[in-house]
Design a protein around this motif. Structure first.
Motif, PDB file in Angstrom:
ATOM      1  N   GLU A  32       0.774  -1.388  -0.033  1.00  0.00           N
ATOM      2  CA  GLU A  32      -0.087   0.261   0.027  1.00  0.00           C
ATOM      3  C   GLU A  32       1.070   1.257   0.034  1.00  0.00           C
ATOM      4  OE1 GLU A  32      -3.274   0.348  -0.483  1.00  0.00           O
ATOM      5  OE2 GLU A  32      -3.089  -1.888  -1.000  1.00  0.00           O
ATOM      6  N   ALA A  33       1.864   1.397   0.735  1.00  0.00           N
ATOM      7  CA  ALA A  33       2.782   2.276   0.862  1.00  0.00           C
ATOM      8  C   ALA A  33       3.341   2.250  -0.599  1.00  0.00           C
ATOM      9  CB  ALA A  33       3.765   2.215   1.758  1.00  0.00           C
ATOM     10  N   ARG A  35       2.317   1.834  -3.513  1.00  0.00           N
ATOM     11  CA  ARG A  35       1.484   2.545  -4.478  1.00  0.00           C
ATOM     12  C   ARG A  35       1.273   4.178  -3.851  1.00  0.00           C
ATOM     13  NH1 ARG A  35      -1.819  -0.881  -7.401  1.00  0.00           N
ATOM     14  NH2 ARG A  35      -1.898  -2.904  -6.868  1.00  0.00           N
ATOM     15  N   VAL A  36       1.413   4.438  -2.949  1.00  0.00           N
ATOM     16  CA  VAL A  36       1.631   5.885  -2.588  1.00  0.00           C
ATOM     17  C   VAL A  36       2.621   6.341  -3.146  1.00  0.00           C
ATOM     18  CG1 VAL A  36       1.808   7.561  -0.677  1.00  0.00           C
ATOM     19  CG2 VAL A  36       0.130   5.624  -0.612  1.00  0.00           C
ATOM     20  N   ARG A  39       2.614   7.089  -7.010  1.00  0.00           N
ATOM     21  CA  ARG A  39       1.787   8.172  -7.262  1.00  0.00           C
ATOM     22  C   ARG A  39       2.565   9.638  -6.889  1.00  0.00           C
ATOM     23  NH1 ARG A  39      -3.533   9.761  -9.134  1.00  0.00           N
ATOM     24  NH2 ARG A  39      -3.146  12.085  -9.115  1.00  0.00           N
ATOM     25  N   GLN A  40       3.518   9.529  -5.820  1.00  0.00           N
ATOM     26  CA  GLN A  40       4.281  10.878  -5.588  1.00  0.00           C
ATOM     27  C   GLN A  40       5.268  10.799  -6.822  1.00  0.00           C
ATOM     28  OE1 GLN A  40       5.266   9.379  -1.562  1.00  0.00           O
ATOM     29  NE2 GLN A  40       4.174  10.866  -0.698  1.00  0.00           N
ATOM     30  N   ASP A  43       3.109  12.357  -9.588  1.00  0.00           N
ATOM     31  CA  ASP A  43       2.827  13.807  -9.436  1.00  0.00           C
ATOM     32  C   ASP A  43       4.111  14.658  -9.561  1.00  0.00           C
ATOM     33  OD1 ASP A  43       0.385  12.939  -8.712  1.00  0.00           O
ATOM     34  OD2 ASP A  43       0.686  13.153  -6.598  1.00  0.00           O
ATOM     35  N   SER A 177      10.848   4.644  -5.853  1.00  0.00           N
ATOM     36  CA  SER A 177      10.058   5.906  -6.712  1.00  0.00           C
ATOM     37  C   SER A 177      10.991   7.201  -6.764  1.00  0.00           C
ATOM     38  CB  SER A 177       8.895   6.190  -5.943  1.00  0.00           C
ATOM     39  OG  SER A 177       7.902   4.835  -6.060  1.00  0.00           O
ATOM     40  N   ALA A 198       9.231  10.633  -3.021  1.00  0.00           N
ATOM     41  CA  ALA A 198       8.469   9.916  -2.448  1.00  0.00           C
ATOM     42  C   ALA A 198       8.977   9.648  -1.136  1.00  0.00           C
ATOM     43  CB  ALA A 198       8.290   8.395  -2.971  1.00  0.00           C
ATOM     44  N   SER A 199       7.740   9.611  -0.118  1.00  0.00           N
ATOM     45  CA  SER A 199       8.005   9.331   1.281  1.00  0.00           C
ATOM     46  C   SER A 199       8.388   7.872   1.645  1.00  0.00           C
ATOM     47  CB  SER A 199       6.734   9.483   2.339  1.00  0.00           C
ATOM     48  OG  SER A 199       6.446  11.059   1.875  1.00  0.00           O
TER      49      SER A 199
END
Length: 209
Positions: A32-33, A35-36, A39-40, A43, A177, A198-199
């Motif tokens: 899940e992280a 996927r974030v 996206r980052q 973006d 990422s 990304a974080s």
């Protein structure tokens, strides 16, 4: 006209609770992280306010999933290219700490400059360069995004900057990422930017050698 810039984007965090070296093994999807993170990265490239005209991805699940935010933002379906895939290595499916203490595996470490545990670095450089160059030439202007893996991106960086391909895998500058951006100048690749949008604090990142 050719592309203006190529962005090499690494995939996001993979769901890997056993912390094995998954390499090219099937069934390893983004967490899940992760996927974030993907996206980052998308973006970040969107915020550059540069047209993106082509999207390329490795055939592995984690890179195809990491390409999805780019499809959502730019309306591009990824072209799957085997040449930007993760290299092979003999430690796939193993936990590296355990593998290194087994004397039977030491023979795979005898020539780190090649490396002796997997696909030769020169072969990785050649296939990445071919894929990047073809994508660059085929683009109708704008930028190309290539979603790949840590080793292919890092070894490309070393080759482009004229550094030795021999290196310590623990010291790669290629975070989850991350975005490594290059341009073709006088028929040679030149790195123009590197970013970690990304974080990734607390992320599990032990998937490849």
């Amino acid at each position: 006209m050719p592309a203006e810039r190529v962005h090499l984007v690494r995939h996001g965090e993979v769901f890997n609770p056993r912390r094995v070296l998954y390499g090219r093994l099937p069934g390893y999807s983004l967490s899940e992280a992760g996927r974030v993170m993907a996206r980052q990265a998308a973006d970040y490239i969107a915020a550059l306010d540069r047209p993106v005209t082509a999207l390329v991805a490795s055939p592995l699940q984690r890179t195809r999933e990491s390409a999805e935010p780019f499809t959502a933002l730019f309306g591009l379906e990824p072209v799957i290219d085997e040449r930007v895939i993760e290299p092979t290595n003999v430690f796939e499916g193993k936990r590296m700490v355990r593998a290194l203490v087994n004397p039977w595996n030491w023979r795979h470490l005898r020539k780190p400059a090649l490396p002796s545990w997997g696909e030769p670095y020169l072969d990785v450089v050649a296939r990445m360069n071919q894929a990047m160059t073809e994508a660059w030439e085929a683009a109708d202007g704008g930028d190309v995004v290539i979603v790949s893996h840590q080793l292919p991106i890092w070894i490309t960086h070393l080759a482009v900057t004229g550094r030795s391909l021999r290196h310590d895998p623990r010291e790669r500058r290629c975070a989850l990422s991350s975005v490594t951006s290059l341009e073709m100048v006088d028929s040679k690749w030149t790195e123009v930017a590197y970013a970690e949008p990304a974080s990734t604090a607390g992320a599990v990142d032990v998937g490849a050698v």
